[in-house]
Design a protein around this motif. Structure first.
Motif, PDB file in Angstrom:
ATOM      1  N   LEU A  37      51.147   9.427 -28.497  1.00 24.23           N
ATOM      2  CA  LEU A  37      51.066  10.871 -28.623  1.00 24.23           C
ATOM      3  C   LEU A  37      49.692  11.378 -28.226  1.00 24.23           C
ATOM      4  O   LEU A  37      49.536  12.511 -27.769  1.00 24.23           O
ATOM      5  N   GLY A  38      48.699  10.518 -28.389  1.00 23.43           N
ATOM      6  CA  GLY A  38      47.355  10.928 -28.015  1.00 23.43           C
ATOM      7  C   GLY A  38      47.195  11.151 -26.536  1.00 23.43           C
ATOM      8  O   GLY A  38      46.256  11.804 -26.099  1.00 23.43           O
ATOM      9  N   THR A  39      48.115  10.592 -25.720  1.00 17.99           N
ATOM     10  CA  THR A  39      48.000  10.772 -24.279  1.00 17.99           C
ATOM     11  C   THR A  39      48.519  12.107 -23.838  1.00 17.99           C
ATOM     12  O   THR A  39      48.301  12.526 -22.720  1.00 17.99           O
ATOM     13  N   GLY A  40      49.251  12.804 -24.704  1.00 18.86           N
ATOM     14  CA  GLY A  40      49.783  14.102 -24.341  1.00 18.86           C
ATOM     15  C   GLY A  40      51.074  13.987 -23.593  1.00 18.86           C
ATOM     16  O   GLY A  40      51.389  12.977 -22.999  1.00 18.86           O
ATOM     17  N   SER A  41      51.850  15.039 -23.607  1.00 22.40           N
ATOM     18  CA  SER A  41      53.129  15.050 -22.909  1.00 22.40           C
ATOM     19  C   SER A  41      52.911  15.135 -21.421  1.00 22.40           C
ATOM     20  O   SER A  41      52.092  15.900 -20.934  1.00 22.40           O
ATOM     21  N   VAL A  42      53.645  14.317 -20.678  1.00 22.33           N
ATOM     22  CA  VAL A  42      53.518  14.313 -19.234  1.00 22.33           C
ATOM     23  C   VAL A  42      54.872  14.420 -18.590  1.00 22.33           C
ATOM     24  O   VAL A  42      55.124  13.873 -17.540  1.00 22.33           O
ATOM     25  N   THR A  43      55.782  15.123 -19.262  1.00 26.87           N
ATOM     26  CA  THR A  43      57.084  15.376 -18.666  1.00 26.87           C
ATOM     27  C   THR A  43      56.935  16.430 -17.583  1.00 26.87           C
ATOM     28  O   THR A  43      55.938  17.135 -17.536  1.00 26.87           O
ATOM     29  N   PRO A  44      57.937  16.562 -16.681  1.00 27.54           N
ATOM     30  CA  PRO A  44      57.810  17.520 -15.592  1.00 27.54           C
ATOM     31  C   PRO A  44      57.501  18.922 -16.109  1.00 27.54           C
ATOM     32  O   PRO A  44      58.135  19.426 -17.034  1.00 27.54           O
ATOM     33  N   ALA A  45      56.534  19.554 -15.503  1.00 28.37           N
ATOM     34  CA  ALA A  45      56.127  20.884 -15.948  1.00 28.37           C
ATOM     35  C   ALA A  45      57.160  21.912 -15.557  1.00 28.37           C
ATOM     36  O   ALA A  45      57.526  22.028 -14.408  1.00 28.37           O
ATOM     37  N   ALA A  47      58.315  25.969 -15.343  1.00 27.58           N
ATOM     38  CA  ALA A  47      57.568  27.183 -15.059  1.00 27.58           C
ATOM     39  C   ALA A  47      57.109  27.858 -16.342  1.00 27.58           C
ATOM     40  O   ALA A  47      56.018  28.428 -16.412  1.00 27.58           O
ATOM     41  N   ALA A  48      57.937  27.796 -17.390  1.00 26.50           N
ATOM     42  CA  ALA A  48      57.623  28.509 -18.622  1.00 26.50           C
ATOM     43  C   ALA A  48      56.462  27.897 -19.387  1.00 26.50           C
ATOM     44  O   ALA A  48      55.745  28.584 -20.090  1.00 26.50           O
ATOM     45  N   ASP A  49      56.285  26.554 -19.270  1.00 28.89           N
ATOM     46  CA  ASP A  49      55.232  25.929 -20.061  1.00 28.89           C
ATOM     47  C   ASP A  49      54.221  25.204 -19.185  1.00 28.89           C
ATOM     48  O   ASP A  49      53.611  24.238 -19.597  1.00 28.89           O
ATOM     49  N   ALA A  50      54.029  25.682 -17.960  1.00 27.98           N
ATOM     50  CA  ALA A  50      53.051  25.063 -17.075  1.00 27.98           C
ATOM     51  C   ALA A  50      51.650  25.274 -17.628  1.00 27.98           C
ATOM     52  O   ALA A  50      51.357  26.243 -18.312  1.00 27.98           O
ATOM     53  N   THR A  51      50.764  24.351 -17.300  1.00 26.06           N
ATOM     54  CA  THR A  51      49.391  24.463 -17.758  1.00 26.06           C
ATOM     55  C   THR A  51      48.705  25.579 -16.982  1.00 26.06           C
ATOM     56  O   THR A  51      49.139  25.974 -15.901  1.00 26.06           O
ATOM     57  N   PRO A  52      47.586  26.100 -17.507  1.00 23.91           N
ATOM     58  CA  PRO A  52      46.852  27.131 -16.766  1.00 23.91           C
ATOM     59  C   PRO A  52      46.461  26.690 -15.360  1.00 23.91           C
ATOM     60  O   PRO A  52      46.515  27.467 -14.422  1.00 23.91           O
ATOM     61  N   ALA A  53      46.059  25.417 -15.208  1.00 24.54           N
ATOM     62  CA  ALA A  53      45.677  24.925 -13.884  1.00 24.54           C
ATOM     63  C   ALA A  53      46.862  24.968 -12.932  1.00 24.54           C
ATOM     64  O   ALA A  53      46.745  25.336 -11.764  1.00 24.54           O
ATOM     65  N   THR A  54      48.031  24.597 -13.438  1.00 21.30           N
ATOM     66  CA  THR A  54      49.230  24.637 -12.606  1.00 21.30           C
ATOM     67  C   THR A  54      49.532  26.063 -12.185  1.00 21.30           C
ATOM     68  O   THR A  54      49.841  26.337 -11.035  1.00 21.30           O
ATOM     69  N   LYS A  55      49.466  27.001 -13.115  1.00 21.29           N
ATOM     70  CA  LYS A  55      49.762  28.385 -12.785  1.00 21.29           C
ATOM     71  C   LYS A  55      48.775  28.928 -11.762  1.00 21.29           C
ATOM     72  O   LYS A  55      49.148  29.669 -10.854  1.00 21.29           O
ATOM     73  N   ALA A  56      47.507  28.550 -11.877  1.00 23.41           N
ATOM     74  CA  ALA A  56      46.511  29.031 -10.932  1.00 23.41           C
ATOM     75  C   ALA A  56      46.824  28.521  -9.538  1.00 23.41           C
ATOM     76  O   ALA A  56      46.744  29.254  -8.556  1.00 23.41           O
ATOM     77  N   THR A  57      47.180  27.260  -9.418  1.00 24.40           N
ATOM     78  CA  THR A  57      47.523  26.697  -8.125  1.00 24.40           C
ATOM     79  C   THR A  57      48.792  27.328  -7.600  1.00 24.40           C
ATOM     80  O   THR A  57      48.894  27.671  -6.420  1.00 24.40           O
ATOM     81  N   ALA A 116      57.558  17.667  -6.919  1.00 19.89           N
ATOM     82  CA  ALA A 116      57.926  18.759  -6.027  1.00 19.89           C
ATOM     83  C   ALA A 116      58.749  19.803  -6.768  1.00 19.89           C
ATOM     84  O   ALA A 116      58.592  21.009  -6.545  1.00 19.89           O
ATOM     85  N   LYS A 117      59.623  19.361  -7.654  1.00 20.12           N
ATOM     86  CA  LYS A 117      60.460  20.295  -8.400  1.00 20.12           C
ATOM     87  C   LYS A 117      59.616  21.198  -9.290  1.00 20.12           C
ATOM     88  O   LYS A 117      59.878  22.414  -9.403  1.00 20.12           O
ATOM     89  N   ALA A 118      58.597  20.622  -9.935  1.00 19.53           N
ATOM     90  CA  ALA A 118      57.708  21.417 -10.782  1.00 19.53           C
ATOM     91  C   ALA A 118      56.935  22.426  -9.943  1.00 19.53           C
ATOM     92  O   ALA A 118      56.766  23.584 -10.330  1.00 19.53           O
ATOM     93  N   MET A 119      56.450  21.983  -8.784  1.00 16.73           N
ATOM     94  CA  MET A 119      55.723  22.888  -7.896  1.00 16.73           C
ATOM     95  C   MET A 119      56.612  24.056  -7.472  1.00 16.73           C
ATOM     96  O   MET A 119      56.196  25.226  -7.525  1.00 16.73           O
ATOM     97  N   ALA A 120      57.844  23.753  -7.061  1.00 16.86           N
ATOM     98  CA  ALA A 120      58.753  24.808  -6.609  1.00 16.86           C
ATOM     99  C   ALA A 120      59.025  25.810  -7.727  1.00 16.86           C
ATOM    100  O   ALA A 120      59.048  27.028  -7.490  1.00 16.86           O
ATOM    101  N   ALA A 121      59.224  25.313  -8.948  1.00 20.48           N
ATOM    102  CA  ALA A 121      59.516  26.197 -10.072  1.00 20.48           C
ATOM    103  C   ALA A 121      58.347  27.119 -10.375  1.00 20.48           C
ATOM    104  O   ALA A 121      58.525  28.320 -10.633  1.00 20.48           O
ATOM    105  N   VAL A 122      57.121  26.578 -10.330  1.00 22.27           N
ATOM    106  CA  VAL A 122      55.946  27.398 -10.630  1.00 22.27           C
ATOM    107  C   VAL A 122      55.729  28.448  -9.543  1.00 22.27           C
ATOM    108  O   VAL A 122      55.446  29.614  -9.836  1.00 22.27           O
ATOM    109  N   VAL A 123      55.860  28.028  -8.287  1.00 19.16           N
ATOM    110  CA  VAL A 123      55.662  28.976  -7.188  1.00 19.16           C
ATOM    111  C   VAL A 123      56.713  30.082  -7.248  1.00 19.16           C
ATOM    112  O   VAL A 123      56.400  31.265  -7.063  1.00 19.16           O
TER     113      VAL A 123
END
Length: 453
Positions: A37-45, A47-57, A116-123
């Motif tokens: 759990l200390g490593t954090g969740s790394v499931t596919p991002a 669009a609704a819960d993307a990190t700030p860095a992801t949203k900026a990109t 790629a799926k996460a990228m498409a959803a965020v864009v």
């Protein structure tokens, strides 16, 4: 009382002859989960819960797409030049459809976690546009992905992108040409038609090749040219290109009961091992909790469930990559099924991460004449019915990316069993095979083969 029935050794500790107490292993698993759990969740991002860095990109890509429907990262500039980008933009305009092209190199740990799926959803979210059709590079940059919003497949974007990977004349074409053909298929609405036609062609070619090779291996075929001139010709040919034939023979594709075109490996090829390891540990923990509350007198399958629990813990301890971790999920599911009052199907044959299968179906792999009976989830069942390639768990084997079931059975318990789909009967279980040492022997052979390579 059966000797396999668990006995109470202390409050909250359930065990059986020759087994370690469940609570002890639960504690170990709890500790493992806490560490993971200390490593954090790394499931596919999403669009609704993307990190700030992801949203900026995603926002920067979306902003660029407002001025041109084609976004090409500098890493792809040599493959799709500015002139070609302009041609693609004009081709998109001619279709009158809301098509966007996004080419971005992806890798683990980037803003989209290599998906790629996460990228498409965020864009898409940052564009705020629907309907929308998007063509992207895939997780590894080797193929194209097609996405569509709303997800009604009205323009067959996914099939259009998959068809491009199968079209023979595009095999050596540049990336711009492949994107152009995908746009053409989307514009004409023929993505599914062309994909099915190309899949049928590949099927026929594989079947013909297999039949030719079967004939060539037969005794009658090997005894045809027996004249002296034929013998001399063969000897001369062997002397001239013998070394080349040797190299090619070493690289000859292995024919197994399952063959797939490379284009179907778009599903989760960058899947996160740490996340799956945590999920596997959680599943084993949940099974252990269920076992703690089970009553041997009213649970006929308790002994089998204990076997599955023990086997899942062993595999989790030795898991080396996604296939083994998926095996832990399958063993945990086998244990839960043993505790259930009614029969349950195993996890999905094509990828255990899809969850419990919804039904069984017969499936004939591309290029093969034989059919196999497999358990499939709803999505994979619908894909097969529509003659689409289901999403499969892909692995690396001898430097190639292949479906897990393409690995020789002697090097993979999971290929041999289909994660439970290919077991021969009620007494043939994944837990029994792990208990007999089949998992360990397969792992040893796989490591030896990898070392040899």
């Amino acid at each position: 009382m059966s000797s396999d029935r668990p006995t109470a050794t202390a409050p909250g500790v359930l065990t059986a002859p020759g087994r370690r107490p469940l609570s002890g292993l639960l504690a170990v698993l709890l500790l493992a989960c806490a560490v993971l759990l200390g490593t954090g969740s790394v499931t596919p991002a999403r669009a609704a819960d993307a990190t700030p860095a992801t949203k900026a990109t995603g926002a920067s890509i979306a902003e660029a797409l407002k001025t041109s429907p084609v976004y090409v990262d500098p890493a792809f500039a040599a493959a799709v030049t500015p002139a070609q980008q302009q041609q693609l933009a004009e081709q998109i305009a001619a279709t009158g459809l809301p098509v966007k092209v996004v080419l971005v190199p992806l890798q683990k740990g980037d803003a989209f976690d290599g998906r790629a799926k996460a990228m498409a959803a965020v864009v898409q979210e940052r564009l705020g546009q629907s309907p929308l059709i998007m063509i992207t590079s895939d997780d590894y940059g080797s193929w194209l992905n097609g996405y569509e919003w709303p997800a009604d497949n009205a323009h067959q974007a996914r099939d259009a992108a998959n068809a491009v990977a199968l079209i023979k004349e595009l095999k050596d074409a540049g990336l711009a040409a492949k994107i152009g053909r995908a746009i053409e298929l989307i514009g004409t609405g023929k993505g599914t038609e062309v994909y099915k036609a190309e899949a049928d062609r590949v099927d026929r070619e594989h079947a013909a090749r297999a039949q030719t090779e079967d004939h060539a291996d037969s005794p009658s075929a090997s005894s045809s040219a027996t004249g002296p001139f034929a013998i001399v010709a063969v000897l001369v040919l062997a002397l001239v290109i013998g070394s080349a034939l040797l190299v090619r023979s070493r690289r000859k594709p292995r024919h197994t009961a399952f063959t797939f075109p490379d284009a179907v490996f778009a599903a989760d090829r960058a899947a996160d091992e740490a996340g799956l390891r945590r999920q596997a540990a959680d599943e084993v923990l949940a099974l252990g909790t269920a076992l703690d509350g089970a009553d041997g007198a009213t649970t006929p399958g308790l002994s089998r469930a204990l076997d599955a629990y023990d086997a899942a813990g062993r595999v989790l301890d030795r898991a080396d990559g996604l296939p083994d971790l998926a095996g832990v999920l399958a063993l945990a599911a086998e244990g839960r099924a043993a505790l259930a009052a009614e029969p349950r199907l195993p996890l999905c044959f094509f990828d255990p991460r899809h969850g419990t299968a919804a039904r069984r179906t017969t499936w004939r792999p591309l290029g093969r004449r034989d059919r196999v009976d497999v358990a499939v989830c709803t999505d994979c069942g619908q894909a097969l019915k529509a003659r689409r390639s289901p999403q499969v768990l892909a692995v690396r084997d001898h430097g190639r990316t292949v479906p897990y079931f393409e690995v020789p059975a002697e090097r993979s318990l999971w290929a041999a069993t289909g994660y439970g789909s290919l077991l021969s009967g009620p007494d043939d279980t994944l837990a029994a095979r792990v208990g007999s040492g089949e998992f360990s022997r397969a792992a040893t052979r796989r490591q030896a083969a990898d070392h040899k390579d």
